[in-house]
Write a protein that holds these residues in place. Structure first.
Motif, PDB file in Angstrom:
ATOM      1  N   ARG A   9      -1.300  -3.812   4.108  1.00  0.00           N
ATOM      2  CA  ARG A   9      -1.802  -4.224   5.510  1.00  0.00           C
ATOM      3  C   ARG A   9      -0.714  -3.702   6.319  1.00  0.00           C
ATOM      4  O   ARG A   9      -1.329  -2.641   7.609  1.00  0.00           O
ATOM      5  CB  ARG A   9      -1.879  -5.706   5.879  1.00  0.00           C
ATOM      6  CG  ARG A   9      -2.961  -6.784   5.234  1.00  0.00           C
ATOM      7  CD  ARG A   9      -3.666  -7.302   5.865  1.00  0.00           C
ATOM      8  NE  ARG A   9      -2.400  -8.309   5.775  1.00  0.00           N
ATOM      9  CZ  ARG A   9      -1.985  -9.632   4.938  1.00  0.00           C
ATOM     10  NH1 ARG A   9      -2.799  -9.342   3.646  1.00  0.00           N
ATOM     11  NH2 ARG A   9      -1.469  -9.766   4.490  1.00  0.00           N
ATOM     12  N   THR A  10       0.290  -3.957   6.002  1.00  0.00           N
ATOM     13  CA  THR A  10       1.079  -2.995   6.933  1.00  0.00           C
ATOM     14  C   THR A  10       1.219  -1.722   7.354  1.00  0.00           C
ATOM     15  O   THR A  10       1.721  -1.239   8.115  1.00  0.00           O
ATOM     16  CB  THR A  10       2.668  -3.422   6.856  1.00  0.00           C
ATOM     17  OG1 THR A  10       2.814  -4.870   6.839  1.00  0.00           O
ATOM     18  CG2 THR A  10       3.554  -3.421   7.791  1.00  0.00           C
ATOM     19  N   THR A  11       1.170  -1.186   6.248  1.00  0.00           N
ATOM     20  CA  THR A  11       1.460   0.448   6.088  1.00  0.00           C
ATOM     21  C   THR A  11       0.428   0.917   6.591  1.00  0.00           C
ATOM     22  O   THR A  11      -0.001   1.870   7.554  1.00  0.00           O
ATOM     23  CB  THR A  11       1.022   0.666   3.731  1.00  0.00           C
ATOM     24  OG1 THR A  11       1.868   0.156   3.942  1.00  0.00           O
ATOM     25  CG2 THR A  11       1.502   2.449   4.346  1.00  0.00           C
ATOM     26  N   GLU A  12      -1.148  -0.136   6.705  1.00  0.00           N
ATOM     27  CA  GLU A  12      -2.279   0.188   6.799  1.00  0.00           C
ATOM     28  C   GLU A  12      -2.009   0.400   8.846  1.00  0.00           C
ATOM     29  O   GLU A  12      -2.248   1.514   9.218  1.00  0.00           O
ATOM     30  CB  GLU A  12      -3.721  -0.395   6.677  1.00  0.00           C
ATOM     31  CG  GLU A  12      -4.186  -0.630   5.503  1.00  0.00           C
ATOM     32  CD  GLU A  12      -5.379  -1.244   5.009  1.00  0.00           C
ATOM     33  OE1 GLU A  12      -5.830  -1.897   6.165  1.00  0.00           O
ATOM     34  OE2 GLU A  12      -5.092  -1.148   3.645  1.00  0.00           O
ATOM     35  N   GLY A  64       7.822   5.465   4.051  1.00  0.00           N
ATOM     36  CA  GLY A  64       8.722   5.206   2.316  1.00  0.00           C
ATOM     37  C   GLY A  64       9.225   4.055   2.190  1.00  0.00           C
ATOM     38  O   GLY A  64       8.668   3.472   0.984  1.00  0.00           O
ATOM     39  N   VAL A  65       9.779   3.271   2.794  1.00  0.00           N
ATOM     40  CA  VAL A  65      10.388   1.920   2.479  1.00  0.00           C
ATOM     41  C   VAL A  65       9.316   1.297   1.776  1.00  0.00           C
ATOM     42  O   VAL A  65       9.821   0.508   0.778  1.00  0.00           O
ATOM     43  CB  VAL A  65      11.053   1.431   3.844  1.00  0.00           C
ATOM     44  CG1 VAL A  65      11.435   0.244   3.130  1.00  0.00           C
ATOM     45  CG2 VAL A  65      12.293   2.234   4.128  1.00  0.00           C
ATOM     46  N   PHE A  66       8.214   1.622   2.620  1.00  0.00           N
ATOM     47  CA  PHE A  66       6.896   0.259   2.137  1.00  0.00           C
ATOM     48  C   PHE A  66       6.434   0.472   1.116  1.00  0.00           C
ATOM     49  O   PHE A  66       6.201   0.018   0.461  1.00  0.00           O
ATOM     50  CB  PHE A  66       5.901  -0.154   3.055  1.00  0.00           C
ATOM     51  CG  PHE A  66       6.356  -1.136   4.376  1.00  0.00           C
ATOM     52  CD1 PHE A  66       5.626  -2.196   4.234  1.00  0.00           C
ATOM     53  CD2 PHE A  66       6.969  -1.405   5.364  1.00  0.00           C
ATOM     54  CE1 PHE A  66       6.378  -3.285   4.356  1.00  0.00           C
ATOM     55  CE2 PHE A  66       7.957  -2.402   6.331  1.00  0.00           C
ATOM     56  CZ  PHE A  66       7.126  -3.470   5.744  1.00  0.00           C
ATOM     57  N   LYS A  67       6.415   1.485   0.801  1.00  0.00           N
ATOM     58  CA  LYS A  67       6.045   2.468  -1.038  1.00  0.00           C
ATOM     59  C   LYS A  67       6.614   2.365  -1.849  1.00  0.00           C
ATOM     60  O   LYS A  67       6.797   1.963  -3.034  1.00  0.00           O
ATOM     61  CB  LYS A  67       5.886   4.049  -1.014  1.00  0.00           C
ATOM     62  CG  LYS A  67       5.325   4.679  -1.741  1.00  0.00           C
ATOM     63  CD  LYS A  67       4.642   6.036  -1.374  1.00  0.00           C
ATOM     64  CE  LYS A  67       4.451   6.066  -2.640  1.00  0.00           C
ATOM     65  NZ  LYS A  67       3.784   8.237  -2.096  1.00  0.00           N
ATOM     66  N   LEU A  68       8.386   1.987  -1.006  1.00  0.00           N
ATOM     67  CA  LEU A  68       9.335   1.505  -2.591  1.00  0.00           C
ATOM     68  C   LEU A  68       9.515   0.132  -3.047  1.00  0.00           C
ATOM     69  O   LEU A  68       9.593  -0.097  -3.921  1.00  0.00           O
ATOM     70  CB  LEU A  68      10.408   1.887  -2.227  1.00  0.00           C
ATOM     71  CG  LEU A  68      10.661   3.053  -2.286  1.00  0.00           C
ATOM     72  CD1 LEU A  68      12.425   3.628  -1.530  1.00  0.00           C
ATOM     73  CD2 LEU A  68      11.003   4.200  -3.798  1.00  0.00           C
TER      74      LEU A  68
END
Length: 193
Positions: free
Chosen positions: A64-67, A91-95
């Protein structure tokens, strides 16, 4: 009280610091190392369950945060600094997403294997002796914190695990005090020679 160094690090520090009495430091180190054990055993299973359920609980929040970040990046109402930081945040959220997916799977596998192991008759016969020896041997990666984690993973009864871990901490403290005294004696002999 700290994980990893635990009693061993405290007693090595006490032996290295000339103003500290290593024999007086022993009971303080033992009490400090034993203090977190009941809490670790009480809340350890809840923490392990949280990590095992991280793909279900944490990953939707990350998604949700990435969206929201993607929507903000597409919008024109953000500053240049925010526009520069959003790709880094994504990128941090993807990791973080990868880590929690991997770690949740790892916790589930370890918990399942430990549960199967704890049900064997051979394990039940020696579980307390093994836990005592694991905590009592003063080497990196052993001690009260890891012993509590193992007791939690293997579903060893808390009422039995606490005295066994405490006895292991006491023996580890005695071993470390004798060992550091011997090393300090040898160092002192070389300095006086």
């Amino acid at each position: 009280m700290l994980p990893i160094s635990e009693l061993r690090g405290a007693l090595i520090y006490a032996a290295a610091a000339p103003e500290l009495n290593r024999f007086a430091a022993l009971p303080v180190a033992i009490i400090g190392n034993i203090l977190p054990v009941p809490f670790l055993l009480l809340f350890g299973q809840k923490l392990l369950n949280w990590f095992a359920n991280a793909p279900v609980t944490v990953l939707p929040f990350i998604d949700r945060t990435t969206e929201k970040m993607n929507a903000a990046l597409e919008g024109a109402k953000i500053s240049t600094a925010e526009r520069a930081l959003l790709p880094l945040c994504r990128g941090v959220f993807k990791l973080a997403r990868r880590f929690f997916a991997w770690f949740g799977e790892l916790c589930t596998r370890i918990s399942d294997k430990a549960q199967r192991l704890s049900k064997s008759e051979r394990f039940a016969k020696y579980e307390l002796l093994g836990l005592f020896l694991f905590v009592a041997i003063p080497s990196p990666g052993t001690g009260a914190w890891m012993g509590s984690l193992i007791a939690t993973l293997l579903h060893i009864d808390r009422r039995k695990a606490v005295p066994v871990i405490c006895a292991g901490v006491v023996l580890a403290g005695i071993i470390m005090t004798v060992g550091t005294s011997a090393v300090a004696g040898v160092v002192e002999a070389f300095q006086n020679a």
